[in-house]
Write a protein that holds these residues in place. Structure first.
Motif, PDB file in Angstrom:
ATOM      1  N   LYS A  46      42.633   5.744  -3.862  1.00  0.00           N
ATOM      2  CA  LYS A  46      42.484   5.338  -5.086  1.00  0.00           C
ATOM      3  C   LYS A  46      40.860   4.753  -5.343  1.00  0.00           C
ATOM      4  CE  LYS A  46      45.943   7.523  -6.912  1.00  0.00           C
ATOM      5  NZ  LYS A  46      46.159   8.617  -7.884  1.00  0.00           N
ATOM      6  N   ASN A  76      47.933   1.293  -6.234  1.00  0.00           N
ATOM      7  CA  ASN A  76      46.750   1.449  -5.464  1.00  0.00           C
ATOM      8  C   ASN A  76      45.637   1.890  -6.581  1.00  0.00           C
ATOM      9  OD1 ASN A  76      47.540   0.931  -2.982  1.00  0.00           O
ATOM     10  ND2 ASN A  76      48.257   3.026  -2.775  1.00  0.00           N
ATOM     11  N   GLU A 227      56.689   5.714  -1.310  1.00  0.00           N
ATOM     12  CA  GLU A 227      55.981   5.093  -2.620  1.00  0.00           C
ATOM     13  C   GLU A 227      54.823   5.920  -3.060  1.00  0.00           C
ATOM     14  OE1 GLU A 227      54.584   0.672  -4.087  1.00  0.00           O
ATOM     15  OE2 GLU A 227      56.360   0.709  -2.656  1.00  0.00           O
ATOM     16  N   ALA A 306      46.938   8.388   2.475  1.00  0.00           N
ATOM     17  CA  ALA A 306      46.578   7.600   1.314  1.00  0.00           C
ATOM     18  C   ALA A 306      46.190   6.279   1.348  1.00  0.00           C
ATOM     19  CB  ALA A 306      47.294   8.199  -0.027  1.00  0.00           C
ATOM     20  N   ASP A 307      47.237   5.665   2.231  1.00  0.00           N
ATOM     21  CA  ASP A 307      47.053   4.083   2.414  1.00  0.00           C
ATOM     22  C   ASP A 307      47.662   3.616   3.528  1.00  0.00           C
ATOM     23  OD1 ASP A 307      49.444   3.992   1.468  1.00  0.00           O
ATOM     24  OD2 ASP A 307      49.238   2.453  -0.139  1.00  0.00           O
ATOM     25  N   TYR A 312      52.750  -2.716   2.733  1.00  0.00           N
ATOM     26  CA  TYR A 312      54.360  -2.428   2.306  1.00  0.00           C
ATOM     27  C   TYR A 312      55.239  -3.385   3.371  1.00  0.00           C
ATOM     28  CZ  TYR A 312      52.348   1.412  -0.233  1.00  0.00           C
ATOM     29  OH  TYR A 312      51.479   2.308  -0.853  1.00  0.00           O
TER      30      TYR A 312
END
Ligand code: PMP
Length: 326
Positions: A46, A76, A227, A306-307, A312
């Motif tokens: 993002k 994000n 998520e 993506a991450d 988390y």
């Protein structure tokens, strides 16, 4: 690929040009490659849209220096916008449903943004309404609105996709990506379909999420732990274009959880749930291409991680499935 060995003047210059890495557990004839987006300074994909949306809005005069952006976000995007906002002399306010990761909210605050929580049960639709209400009360405030802003998909059309294209010398058979706003998938789909109209485009969502309603399927809405991707309300999404999508894979949380553990233990990839869902769907597409069940102009299958899972850990991503809070 830029190596970033030269001294840079701003953290914004480190956004993008992330590594593209083979997923080992994919067929030799149809390898899966994942773009490792945690290499961005805000540690997620993002950052690309944070920088792109703010720079373009400032250029167009939709936003003035010293103005404020107010965004409903799961986290994000907030971090990505906050990284760019501080550097571009813009204030940032985020409206975040409570259920989203505490780490992300702490990072947004550390980056100088204000965070306003909304009740989880009111959903993302309510967070979007709140953001618009606050913007109306504040002079010089705008809502970038990643769920309807074409600049979101454009960031991926202009950066993520060309980087992948260059790394694979134009040989991309299928594009696979989980959809939150669907900006990532739409930007990449448009780019690669222009290159080759037969490029296979596959969306990914958690089982229980409703993106398949866009393709006319009946979906049993269920809560899910994965998520950053999925929706319970397709009406809030103005970016997803069903005409660009060949199929949508719905991945159960239990499989996602197992794949997160496997990616870490076997491939050294500390990636989060949406990445694991993407890996599973991309491998399925790759096996289909290898076996001749899926048509694609080339064996290479590309996706994004993506991450990172670090974001988390407090939710127990690497504990037993039942203990993962999602
Ligand atoms: N994975 C994670 C962890 C995310 O935060 C997001 C964005 N919500 C996505 C995937 C999906 O990206 P997009 O919004 O571009 O569909």
């Amino acid at each position: 690929m830029t190596t970033h060995r030269e001294p840079l003047q701003s953290v914004l210059e480190t956004i993008g040009e992330t590594p593209l890495v083979r997923v080992h557990d994919s067929p030799a004839e149809a390898p899966v490659y994942a773009k490792l987006e945690s290499f961005n300074p805000g540690a997620s994909i993002k950052d690309r849209i944070g920088k792109h949306m703010l720079e373009r809005m400032l250029e167009r005069g939709d936003l003035e220096p010293g103005g404020t952006v107010i965004e409903p976000t799961a986290g994000n995007t907030g971090i990505g916008i906050a990284v760019a906002a501080e550097q571009l002399d813009v204030n940032a306010v985020f409206v975040v449903p409570e259920r989203f990761s505490v780490e992300k909210q702490q990072l947004m605050r550390a980056l100088g943004a204000d965070v306003i929580n909304t009740p989880t049960e009111d959903g993302m639709g309510f967070a979007i309404e709140r953001a618009h209400e606050i913007a109306e009360e504040l002079d010089g405030a705008v809502v970038p609105q990643q769920f309807s802003n074409p600049l979101n998909a454009e960031a991926h059309y202009e950066t993520t996709a060309p980087e992948i294209d260059e790394a694979l010398d134009g040989e991309v058979g299928a594009v696979v990506a989980g959809c939150g706003t669907a900006g990532t998938l739409m930007g990449m789909a448009r780019y690669f379909r222009e290159r080759d109209p037969d490029t296979r485009v596959v969306a990914v969502e958690p089982a229980g999420s409703a993106y398949r309603e866009f393709l006319g399927e009946d979906v049993e809405h269920e809560p899910y732990k994965t998520e950053g991707i999925g929706t319970h309300d397709i009406e809030t999404n103005e970016l997803f274009d069903p005409d660009l999508v060949d199929e949508i894979h719905a991945i159960p949380d239990r499989e996602v959880h197992e794949e997160m553990g496997r990616l870490a233990a076997e491939e050294g990839q500390l990636v989060a749930s949406s990445a694991a869902a993407n890996a599973l769907a991309a491998k399925r597409v790759a096996r289909g291409i290898r076996d001749g069940d899926v048509d694609a102009p080339h064996g290479n299958v590309v996706t994004v991680f993506a991450d990172s899972s670090e974001r988390y850990l407090s939710k127990g991503v690497y504990r037993d499935f039942e203990e993962w809070e999602g």
